[in-house]
Design an enzyme around this catalytic site. Structure first.
Site, PDB file in Angstrom:
ATOM      1  N   CYS A 162       2.391   6.463   3.238  1.00  0.00           N
ATOM      2  CA  CYS A 162       1.405   5.504   2.741  1.00  0.00           C
ATOM      3  C   CYS A 162      -0.003   6.119   2.742  1.00  0.00           C
ATOM      4  O   CYS A 162      -0.252   7.036   1.970  1.00  0.00           O
ATOM      5  CB  CYS A 162       1.505   4.216   3.552  1.00  0.00           C
ATOM      6  SG  CYS A 162       0.907   2.804   2.607  1.00  0.00           S
ATOM      7  N   HIS A 198       6.830   2.623   4.397  1.00  0.00           N
ATOM      8  CA  HIS A 198       6.734   2.846   5.853  1.00  0.00           C
ATOM      9  C   HIS A 198       8.112   3.017   6.493  1.00  0.00           C
ATOM     10  O   HIS A 198       8.659   2.051   7.026  1.00  0.00           O
ATOM     11  CB  HIS A 198       6.023   1.657   6.508  1.00  0.00           C
ATOM     12  CG  HIS A 198       4.562   1.620   6.226  1.00  0.00           C
ATOM     13  ND1 HIS A 198       3.631   2.212   7.042  1.00  0.00           N
ATOM     14  CD2 HIS A 198       3.879   1.084   5.191  1.00  0.00           C
ATOM     15  CE1 HIS A 198       2.427   2.034   6.541  1.00  0.00           C
ATOM     16  NE2 HIS A 198       2.548   1.345   5.410  1.00  0.00           N
ATOM     17  N   GLU A 243       8.838   4.201   9.202  1.00  0.00           N
ATOM     18  CA  GLU A 243       8.776   4.010  10.667  1.00  0.00           C
ATOM     19  C   GLU A 243       8.930   2.549  11.058  1.00  0.00           C
ATOM     20  O   GLU A 243       9.010   2.237  12.245  1.00  0.00           O
ATOM     21  CB  GLU A 243       7.465   4.589  11.221  1.00  0.00           C
ATOM     22  CG  GLU A 243       6.192   3.773  10.988  1.00  0.00           C
ATOM     23  CD  GLU A 243       5.643   3.833   9.551  1.00  0.00           C
ATOM     24  OE1 GLU A 243       6.314   4.379   8.653  1.00  0.00           O
ATOM     25  OE2 GLU A 243       4.538   3.306   9.352  1.00  0.00           O
TER      26      GLU A 243
HETATM   27  N1  GLN Z   1      -4.167   0.769   1.391  1.00  0.00           N
HETATM   28  C1  GLN Z   1      -4.190   1.837   2.324  1.00  0.00           C
HETATM   29  C2  GLN Z   1      -5.058   2.960   1.794  1.00  0.00           C
HETATM   30  O1  GLN Z   1      -5.515   3.213   1.042  1.00  0.00           O
HETATM   31  C3  GLN Z   1      -2.808   2.374   2.601  1.00  0.00           C
HETATM   32  C4  GLN Z   1      -2.032   1.312   3.268  1.00  0.00           C
HETATM   33  C5  GLN Z   1      -1.074   1.778   4.276  1.00  0.00           C
HETATM   34  O2  GLN Z   1      -1.106   2.901   4.752  1.00  0.00           O
HETATM   35  N2  GLN Z   1      -0.217   0.866   4.697  1.00  0.00           N
HETATM   36  O3  GLN Z   1      -5.476   3.757   2.059  1.00  0.00           O
END
Ligand code: GLN
Length: 188
Positions: free
Chosen positions: A79, A163, A165
């Site tokens: 992410c 995610h 994890e």
């Molecule tokens: N929206 C977050 C970002 O830009 C990422 C979200 C996340 O890691 N769950 O950076």
């Protein structure tokens, strides 16, 4: 089987504890990395989800941006961690992403992901997730959601827009530890 592997989890901000716990369950020795020196001697590195602008800001402050670029081992970014590694940031994986693209419709959701080389679908938890909008020629797509790449690999770098994890399915972390064990110290 993963005993003796030393894995660092970047612990500046975000979901590092969950990655640490999964990796420990899989038998790895986990170090929380907060300073550039913490990366020395690690066999692999995880950059967790969180807020990519915050992670980048803190990483620059502590010189970790340069240390991560110089890190020779396998890296898993999830992410926000994928954003940190992308073309527009550390440039370690040749993908372009649209930040928060999924979050515009619904902040978070779960979905079954199609695994490209077979196997049962992966359950993906998406939290204001980045959408991959461009993939370079040396990037391999490993899983998709509605045709969009969500799990990708370029050499020793593995990135996910979701995610892994946060579910009991440990296949993404196992794949990462496979790369570490294979000693993927050069891009393939
Ligand atoms: N929206 C977050 C970002 O830009 C990422 C979200 C996340 O890691 N769950 O950076």
């Amino acid at each position: 089987m993963n005993h003796g592997l030393r894995i660092g989890v970047l612990a500046l901000q975000g979901g590092f504890r969950e990655h640490r716990d999964v990796l420990r369950r899989l038998g790895a020795d986990v170090v929380e990395a907060r300073l550039a020196d913490d990366l020395h001697g690690l066999d692999g590195l995880v950059i967790p989800g969180g807020e990519s602008t915050t992670i980048m800001r803190l990483a620059r402050l502590y010189g970790l941006d340069r240390a991560i670029r110089a890190f020779p081992g396998p890296i898993l970014g999830t992410c926000a961690g994928m954003i940190v590694l992308d073309r527009a940031h550390l440039g370690m994986v040749d993908v372009a992403v649209d930040r928060n693209a999924y979050g515009r419709q619904v902040a978070s959701f779960e979905a079954d992901l199609a695994v490209v080389d077979g196997g049962s679908p992966l359950r993906g938890v998406f939290i204001r997730a980045p959408r991959v909008v461009d993939v370079g020629p040396s990037v391999q797509v490993l899983a998709t959601l509605d045709g969009d790449p969500v799990l990708l690999r370029e050499g020793r770098v593995l990135v996910a827009s979701f995610h892994p994890e946060l579910t009991d399915d440990t296949r993404v972390h196992e794949r990462f530890l496979d790369l570490v064990r294979e000693g993927m110290h050069v891009g393939a």
